[in-house]
Design a protein around this motif. Structure first.
Motif, PDB file in Angstrom:
ATOM      1  N   PRO A 171       0.773  -1.440   0.120  1.00 24.82           N
ATOM      2  CA  PRO A 171      -0.238   0.072  -0.186  1.00 24.82           C
ATOM      3  C   PRO A 171       0.313   1.244  -0.159  1.00 24.82           C
ATOM      4  O   PRO A 171       0.129   2.349  -0.966  1.00 24.82           O
ATOM      5  N   ALA A 172       2.083   1.648   0.931  1.00 25.04           N
ATOM      6  CA  ALA A 172       2.830   2.332   0.558  1.00 25.04           C
ATOM      7  C   ALA A 172       3.850   2.892  -0.300  1.00 25.04           C
ATOM      8  O   ALA A 172       4.484   3.595  -1.077  1.00 25.04           O
ATOM      9  N   TRP A 173       3.771   2.087  -1.192  1.00 27.93           N
ATOM     10  CA  TRP A 173       4.485   2.064  -3.029  1.00 27.93           C
ATOM     11  C   TRP A 173       3.296   0.717  -3.864  1.00 27.93           C
ATOM     12  O   TRP A 173       3.938   0.103  -4.579  1.00 27.93           O
ATOM     13  N   PRO A 174       2.478   1.681  -3.934  1.00 28.16           N
ATOM     14  CA  PRO A 174       1.630  -0.151  -5.103  1.00 28.16           C
ATOM     15  C   PRO A 174       2.458   0.474  -6.471  1.00 28.16           C
ATOM     16  O   PRO A 174       1.740  -0.493  -7.725  1.00 28.16           O
ATOM     17  N   SER A 175       3.541   1.048  -7.488  1.00 32.35           N
ATOM     18  CA  SER A 175       3.819   1.139  -8.274  1.00 32.35           C
ATOM     19  C   SER A 175       5.544   0.607  -8.304  1.00 32.35           C
ATOM     20  O   SER A 175       5.707   0.236  -9.289  1.00 32.35           O
TER      21      SER A 175
ATOM     22  N   GLY B 115       0.511   4.277   8.302  1.00 32.94           N
ATOM     23  CA  GLY B 115      -0.823   4.691   7.612  1.00 32.94           C
ATOM     24  C   GLY B 115      -1.002   5.759   6.761  1.00 32.94           C
ATOM     25  O   GLY B 115      -1.890   5.796   6.465  1.00 32.94           O
ATOM     26  N   ARG B 116      -0.187   5.598   6.471  1.00 31.76           N
ATOM     27  CA  ARG B 116      -0.102   7.158   5.603  1.00 31.76           C
ATOM     28  C   ARG B 116      -0.554   6.242   4.531  1.00 31.76           C
ATOM     29  O   ARG B 116       0.638   6.892   3.650  1.00 31.76           O
ATOM     30  N   PHE B 117      -1.233   6.005   3.688  1.00 32.61           N
ATOM     31  CA  PHE B 117      -1.600   6.077   2.064  1.00 32.61           C
ATOM     32  C   PHE B 117      -3.249   5.476   2.018  1.00 32.61           C
ATOM     33  O   PHE B 117      -3.932   5.927   2.395  1.00 32.61           O
ATOM     34  N   ASP B 118      -2.591   5.822   0.610  1.00 30.77           N
ATOM     35  CA  ASP B 118      -4.201   5.823  -0.198  1.00 30.77           C
ATOM     36  C   ASP B 118      -4.681   4.801  -0.921  1.00 30.77           C
ATOM     37  O   ASP B 118      -3.978   3.107  -1.453  1.00 30.77           O
ATOM     38  N   MET B 119      -5.891   4.436  -0.133  1.00 33.66           N
ATOM     39  CA  MET B 119      -6.095   2.388  -0.359  1.00 33.66           C
ATOM     40  C   MET B 119      -7.085   3.101  -1.776  1.00 33.66           C
ATOM     41  O   MET B 119      -8.247   3.988  -1.846  1.00 33.66           O
ATOM     42  N   PRO B 120      -7.068   2.559  -2.777  1.00 30.74           N
ATOM     43  CA  PRO B 120      -7.729   2.234  -4.150  1.00 30.74           C
ATOM     44  C   PRO B 120      -9.500   2.356  -3.967  1.00 30.74           C
ATOM     45  O   PRO B 120      -9.964   1.541  -3.149  1.00 30.74           O
ATOM     46  N   ARG B 121     -10.210   3.282  -4.345  1.00 28.50           N
ATOM     47  CA  ARG B 121     -11.736   3.195  -3.986  1.00 28.50           C
ATOM     48  C   ARG B 121     -12.463   3.560  -5.527  1.00 28.50           C
ATOM     49  O   ARG B 121     -12.039   4.015  -6.473  1.00 28.50           O
ATOM     50  N   ASN B 122     -13.826   2.865  -5.380  1.00 29.76           N
ATOM     51  CA  ASN B 122     -14.431   2.901  -6.961  1.00 29.76           C
ATOM     52  C   ASN B 122     -15.594   3.618  -6.266  1.00 29.76           C
ATOM     53  O   ASN B 122     -16.451   3.871  -4.989  1.00 29.76           O
ATOM     54  N   PRO B 123     -15.808   5.129  -7.132  1.00 27.96           N
ATOM     55  CA  PRO B 123     -15.284   4.776  -8.118  1.00 27.96           C
ATOM     56  C   PRO B 123     -13.817   6.514  -8.288  1.00 27.96           C
ATOM     57  O   PRO B 123     -13.720   6.642  -8.460  1.00 27.96           O
ATOM     58  N   ALA B 124     -13.812   6.910  -6.390  1.00 30.16           N
ATOM     59  CA  ALA B 124     -12.648   7.407  -6.360  1.00 30.16           C
ATOM     60  C   ALA B 124     -11.817   6.753  -5.484  1.00 30.16           C
ATOM     61  O   ALA B 124     -12.319   5.794  -4.686  1.00 30.16           O
TER      62      ALA B 124
ATOM     63  N   ASP C 103      -6.417  -8.616  -2.045  1.00 25.87           N
ATOM     64  CA  ASP C 103      -6.819  -7.883  -1.655  1.00 25.87           C
ATOM     65  C   ASP C 103      -5.845  -6.897  -1.038  1.00 25.87           C
ATOM     66  O   ASP C 103      -6.413  -6.678  -0.064  1.00 25.87           O
ATOM     67  N   CYS C 104      -5.249  -5.888  -2.029  1.00 25.52           N
ATOM     68  CA  CYS C 104      -4.986  -4.550  -0.631  1.00 25.52           C
ATOM     69  C   CYS C 104      -5.772  -3.717   0.271  1.00 25.52           C
ATOM     70  O   CYS C 104      -5.793  -3.136   0.509  1.00 25.52           O
ATOM     71  N   GLY C 105      -7.273  -3.970  -0.356  1.00 20.76           N
ATOM     72  CA  GLY C 105      -8.512  -3.499   0.940  1.00 20.76           C
ATOM     73  C   GLY C 105      -8.450  -3.886   2.221  1.00 20.76           C
ATOM     74  O   GLY C 105      -8.434  -3.497   3.150  1.00 20.76           O
ATOM     75  N   ALA C 106      -8.067  -4.751   2.101  1.00 19.55           N
ATOM     76  CA  ALA C 106      -7.759  -5.829   3.659  1.00 19.55           C
ATOM     77  C   ALA C 106      -6.632  -5.240   4.593  1.00 19.55           C
ATOM     78  O   ALA C 106      -6.359  -4.939   6.111  1.00 19.55           O
ATOM     79  N   SER C 107      -5.769  -4.323   3.405  1.00 23.56           N
ATOM     80  CA  SER C 107      -5.042  -3.239   4.861  1.00 23.56           C
ATOM     81  C   SER C 107      -5.273  -2.713   5.470  1.00 23.56           C
ATOM     82  O   SER C 107      -4.555  -2.099   6.677  1.00 23.56           O
ATOM     83  N   ALA C 108      -6.253  -2.240   4.567  1.00 22.22           N
ATOM     84  CA  ALA C 108      -7.547  -0.661   5.840  1.00 22.22           C
ATOM     85  C   ALA C 108      -7.533  -1.769   7.449  1.00 22.22           C
ATOM     86  O   ALA C 108      -8.159  -0.980   8.054  1.00 22.22           O
ATOM     87  N   GLU C 109      -7.524  -3.229   7.526  1.00 18.03           N
ATOM     88  CA  GLU C 109      -8.190  -3.807   9.256  1.00 18.03           C
ATOM     89  C   GLU C 109      -6.904  -4.069   9.503  1.00 18.03           C
ATOM     90  O   GLU C 109      -6.894  -4.564  10.968  1.00 18.03           O
ATOM     91  N   LEU C 110      -5.646  -3.679   9.043  1.00 17.62           N
ATOM     92  CA  LEU C 110      -4.691  -4.497   9.793  1.00 17.62           C
ATOM     93  C   LEU C 110      -4.183  -3.248  11.026  1.00 17.62           C
ATOM     94  O   LEU C 110      -4.142  -2.250  10.469  1.00 17.62           O
ATOM     95  N   SER C 111      -3.123  -4.127  11.845  1.00 17.21           N
ATOM     96  CA  SER C 111      -3.273  -3.651  12.689  1.00 17.21           C
ATOM     97  C   SER C 111      -1.827  -2.441  12.647  1.00 17.21           C
ATOM     98  O   SER C 111      -1.320  -3.241  11.078  1.00 17.21           O
ATOM     99  N   PRO C 112      -1.077  -1.914  13.290  1.00 21.63           N
ATOM    100  CA  PRO C 112       0.218  -1.753  12.745  1.00 21.63           C
ATOM    101  C   PRO C 112       1.586  -2.417  12.756  1.00 21.63           C
ATOM    102  O   PRO C 112       2.679  -2.573  11.510  1.00 21.63           O
ATOM    103  N   PRO C 113       1.620  -3.484  13.386  1.00 21.14           N
ATOM    104  CA  PRO C 113       2.249  -4.533  13.367  1.00 21.14           C
ATOM    105  C   PRO C 113       2.247  -5.800  12.188  1.00 21.14           C
ATOM    106  O   PRO C 113       2.752  -6.059  11.311  1.00 21.14           O
ATOM    107  N   GLU C 114       1.054  -5.584  12.345  1.00 21.30           N
ATOM    108  CA  GLU C 114       0.581  -6.897  11.132  1.00 21.30           C
ATOM    109  C   GLU C 114       1.073  -5.641   9.527  1.00 21.30           C
ATOM    110  O   GLU C 114       0.964  -5.999   8.768  1.00 21.30           O
TER     111      GLU C 114
END
Length: 376
Positions: free
Chosen positions: A86-90, A123-132, A200-211
């Motif tokens: 997530p912190a480096w999606p490219s 946790g400073r990263f952008d999570m992709p969403r539809n449509p934004a 599922d990159c969206g799963a990263s939104a539910e993780l704790s910092p160690p995870e």
């Protein structure tokens, strides 16, 4: 003495006390073999893809070395979608681009370092969403409580192409049918590797910092494996090119050393090195200050927090070493160089992980809640 040796000796002297402890943690994941290779280098010198793709987007692809100078840089992951942590999606796109067009992608790849680790922890990263896309900070918690569309937006990306980097190569070279076949195999291997990176990159939104930090380690290793997977088709394609065609991907660069750079004899490299060094150092210190303000460690937690601070600073210094490395001249060597950089970041992340997990585990529930709370 060569510049990279001076940097390596200085940095390794700072982190020698941490290396043994980190290796014990790395062994179960099979990382030691990957780590020793770049460290030794720093010490010694630091099925067919359809041909129709060649015609579908030929007009849309820029010629090598021209577009980035005249056009804005594309959004991260715009060509290959979400293909990295997530912190480096490219990340995977940057590796592939660096192999063929180091002048365009070198700054993107070489600029990544401790910022990836710091952004993952905070946790400073952008999570992709539809449509934004929705920016998230702190705990990176979902805004709607669901994961609808998260995976599809990861897979689709922004303007994702299944014919890159081959389509851009087609714009540069006049290839025979045999070389077209070799390029198609290379593109197919790149796409197969890309599928292995899709999660599922969206799963990263539910993780704790160690995870999140543990997921970063696994994701960086997956990107490195993806690069290794294309080594054989890359060699087959490149070896079959004519000398003139090979020269299209050869980067001529005078060898320099850090001593000369420090004296101002190579202002370009010196400026690049200073910017990289400053970026790594500042991100480590900013992370520590942010955590200190959020958590307010107690006296009982001070020793663990100081160890985390020291470890972060040392790993940031370790990652500075790659900034001064000359960019290799040919594609195969640049693939090795990119893999070494991924290995170094992964080593730093794993080492930081040991200290961070110890500190985080000592926090009470209130401190963890403040740590995970989004910034306002």
């Amino acid at each position: 003495m060569r510049g990279r040796t001076l940097i390596a000796l200085t940095v390794l002297g700072l982190v020698a006390g941490l290396a043994d402890n980190a290796q014990a943690q790395l062994s179960p994941r099979g990382i030691i073999g990957g780590i020793t290779r770049p460290l030794r280098q720093m010490l010694g010198h630091l099925g067919h893809f359809p041909r129709s793709y060649r015609h579908r987007t030929a007009a849309a692809e820029p010629r090598a070395g021209t577009a980035p100078a005249n056009e804005p840089a594309p959004p991260p992951g715009s060509r290959l979608g979400w293909a990295g942590p997530p912190a480096w999606p490219s990340a995977y796109e940057d590796v592939l681009g660096f192999i063929f067009w180091p002048d365009d992608f070198g700054p993107r790849l070489r600029s990544r370092g401790f910022d990836v680790i710091a952004d993952t922890i905070s946790g400073r990263f952008d999570m992709p969403r539809n449509p934004a896309r929705i920016a998230t900070t702190g705990a990176a918690v979902r805004n709607d409580g669901s994961n609808d569309g998260s995976k599809s937006s990861c897979d689709e990306g922004v303007g994702k192409r299944d014919n890159w980097p081959a389509s851009r190569i087609e714009q540069t070279l006049q290839l025979s049918d045999t070389r077209h076949d070799a390029l198609a195999k290379l593109q197919a291997a790149a796409m197969q590797s890309l599928k292995a990176l899709k999660t599922d990159c969206g799963a990263s939104a539910e993780l704790s910092p160690p995870e999140r930090l543990d997921a970063l380690v696994q994701a960086l290793w997956a990107v490195r494996d993806a690069g290794i997977f294309i080594r054989v088709p890359l060699k087959s394609f490149y070896d079959g090119l004519t000398s003139t065609q090979k020269n299209s991907f050869v980067r001529q660069q005078p060898q320099s050393n850090v001593s000369a750079d420090a004296k101002g004899e190579n202002p370009g490299m010196n400026k690049q090195y200073q910017a990289c060094a400053l970026q790594n150092s500042e991100r480590a210190e900013r992370l520590i200050k942010e955590i200190e303000m959020r958590v307010r460690p107690t006296n009982e937690q001070a020793a663990s927090f100081e160890n985390f601070h020291k470890t972060s600073s040392n790993m940031a210094k370790l990652l500075i070493a790659s900034c001064a490395q000359p960019i290799p001249s040919d594609p195969a060597a640049r693939l090795d160089d990119a893999n070494d950089e991924l290995t170094a970041i992964n080593y730093a992340a794993t080492t930081v992980q040991i200290a961070f997990n110890d500190f985080y585990g000592r926090l009470d529930n209130g401190q963890k809640a403040r740590f995970n709370a989004p910034n306002r």
